[in-house]
Design an enzyme around this catalytic site. Structure first.
Site, PDB file in Angstrom:
ATOM      1  N   GLN A   1      23.769 102.281  16.807  1.00  0.00           N
ATOM      2  CA  GLN A   1      23.122 102.193  17.828  1.00  0.00           C
ATOM      3  C   GLN A   1      23.204 102.922  19.145  1.00  0.00           C
ATOM      4  O   GLN A   1      22.837 102.865  20.163  1.00  0.00           O
ATOM      5  CB  GLN A   1      23.000 100.680  18.169  1.00  0.00           C
ATOM      6  CG  GLN A   1      22.361  99.539  17.245  1.00  0.00           C
ATOM      7  CD  GLN A   1      22.982  98.320  17.577  1.00  0.00           C
ATOM      8  OE1 GLN A   1      21.954  97.595  18.143  1.00  0.00           O
ATOM      9  NE2 GLN A   1      24.243  97.884  17.025  1.00  0.00           N
TER      10      GLN A   1
ATOM     11  N   HIS B   1      18.899 104.756  18.054  1.00  0.00           N
ATOM     12  CA  HIS B   1      18.259 104.808  19.468  1.00  0.00           C
ATOM     13  C   HIS B   1      18.294 106.512  19.698  1.00  0.00           C
ATOM     14  O   HIS B   1      18.029 106.528  21.108  1.00  0.00           O
ATOM     15  CB  HIS B   1      19.113 103.997  20.271  1.00  0.00           C
ATOM     16  CG  HIS B   1      18.802 102.522  20.146  1.00  0.00           C
ATOM     17  ND1 HIS B   1      19.982 101.662  20.251  1.00  0.00           N
ATOM     18  CD2 HIS B   1      17.783 101.839  19.463  1.00  0.00           C
ATOM     19  CE1 HIS B   1      19.583 100.625  19.937  1.00  0.00           C
ATOM     20  NE2 HIS B   1      18.255 100.661  19.562  1.00  0.00           N
TER      21      HIS B   1
ATOM     22  N   SER C   1      29.224  95.562  17.645  1.00  0.00           N
ATOM     23  CA  SER C   1      27.866  95.388  18.293  1.00  0.00           C
ATOM     24  C   SER C   1      27.840  93.769  18.406  1.00  0.00           C
ATOM     25  O   SER C   1      28.163  93.068  17.494  1.00  0.00           O
ATOM     26  CB  SER C   1      26.831  95.704  17.613  1.00  0.00           C
ATOM     27  OG  SER C   1      25.615  95.590  18.051  1.00  0.00           O
TER      28      SER C   1
ATOM     29  N   ILE D   1      34.823  92.462  19.064  1.00  0.00           N
ATOM     30  CA  ILE D   1      35.433  91.629  20.063  1.00  0.00           C
ATOM     31  C   ILE D   1      34.647  90.727  20.944  1.00  0.00           C
ATOM     32  O   ILE D   1      33.735  91.228  21.578  1.00  0.00           O
ATOM     33  CB  ILE D   1      36.387  92.781  21.225  1.00  0.00           C
ATOM     34  CG1 ILE D   1      37.215  93.363  20.161  1.00  0.00           C
ATOM     35  CG2 ILE D   1      37.090  91.541  22.016  1.00  0.00           C
ATOM     36  CD1 ILE D   1      38.269  94.340  20.978  1.00  0.00           C
TER      37      ILE D   1
END
Length: 314
Positions: A143, A161, A261, A287
């Site tokens: 992404q 993207h 993500s 995370i």
């Protein structure tokens, strides 16, 4: 400590001077990575087993894999752009409709480009490239728009993207390298200078309206149309053919690993739903919580660059 980035551009017609400053207390990498617990050896074993049992793993990466290369993300708690500032990314509708919006965007991007384009892959990018060479990684979907996977040598890659390293004409569709456009900016603005503060995930920086007002923006060299980075801005949609292509790669895979993500954006989350429909095992390394934690058989809250190199893609 305070870090100062001084950037100077020189050409025959003059000198362009830019000072880019950041407040940083933990260095350029730690600044953008949210706190995480130490790597859990048991979790390493679980991820190793997940990868070992996979023959055609599809990996989807997000901004969290690039924060360790010094590129901020938008959503990380306390350290993401949304948490640190009231700035929001540019909207596609505003960019295509307004000459003034495009001028402001390109002025800021011109300032941020030397630093943004200089970022290098970190151990997580290199690990995934190695997985590909060992025929473990079936396909990589990112992404991100930073080209770090390409710099690491990944080839079985879809940039969902787009990529900031390419520029697209909105009228004729001509593509040019972003570095070529930087030279055209410099030639059109021989005495322009600006001081900027902060850096966004897409290479944008923050300038005042007064600084932007005199900045000259070139048009397409082929047709004279307006230029846009070859990326999907917020409010735009991913090309249908690209979406269909990724859906096919997911259906051909036998497992799916999410790396860095939160999956808050539907353009990426929909492929997790496809994996669920195909009953593929899903592992998530990020995370903080994600939109798909309830669909994962394994969740790891670790730094990508610390954990991925520990996995043997046999």
């Amino acid at each position: 400590m305070r870090m100062n980035f001084g950037l100077t551009f020189r050409a025959a017609k003059g000198c362009w001077k830019v000072n880019l400053s950041q407040q940083c207390s933990r260095g350029p990498i730690g600044l953008f990575v949210p706190p995480s617990p130490p790597v859990d050896p048991e979790k390493v074993k679980e991820l190793q087993r997940f990868i070992t049992l996979s023959k055609r793993v599809l990996v989807m990466t997000g901004a969290g894999i690039s924060t360790e290369s010094g590129i901020p993300d938008y959503r990380s708690e306390k350290v993401g752009l949304y948490a640190r500032t009231d700035r929001r990314p540019i909207q596609h509708r505003d960019f295509v409709r307004s000459t003034a919006v495009r001028q402001r965007y390109w002025a800021r991007n011109f300032v941020g480009w030397p630093q943004f384009s200089s970022h290098q892959p970190n151990p997580a990018h290199w690990a995934l490239s190695y997985w590909e060479r060992r025929a473990k990684l079936y396909w990589l979907v990112t992404q991100n728009v930073d080209a770090l996977h390409t710099k690491a040598g990944s080839q079985r890659l879809t940039e969902l993207h787009g990529c900031m390293h390419r520029v697209l004409c909105l009228d004729c569709g001509e593509q040019t390298p972003r570095g070529v456009l930087q030279e055209r900016f410099a030639a059109l603005n021989p005495v322009w200078s600006a001081e900027a503060h902060g850096l966004a995930p897409d290479g944008d920086v923050f300038l005042t309206e007064e600084q932007v007002r005199s900045f000259q923006v070139p048009s397409c060299a082929r047709c004279g149309g307006p230029l846009k980075p070859d990326v999907v801005f917020f409010g735009d949609t991913v090309n249908r053919d690209k979406v269909d292509f990724v859906h096919r790669r997911v259906k051909e895979a036998d497992s799916l690993l999410v790396v860095g993500s939160s999956l808050q954006v539907y353009s990426g989350y929909r492929f997790i739903l496809t994996a669920q429909e195909k009953k593929l095992p899903i592992a998530i390394m990020n995370i903080g919580p994600t939109r798909a934690d309830h669909l994962a058989c394994l969740k790891l809250d670790s730094r990508c660059g610390e954990l991925l190199p520990l996995i043997d893609p046999h």
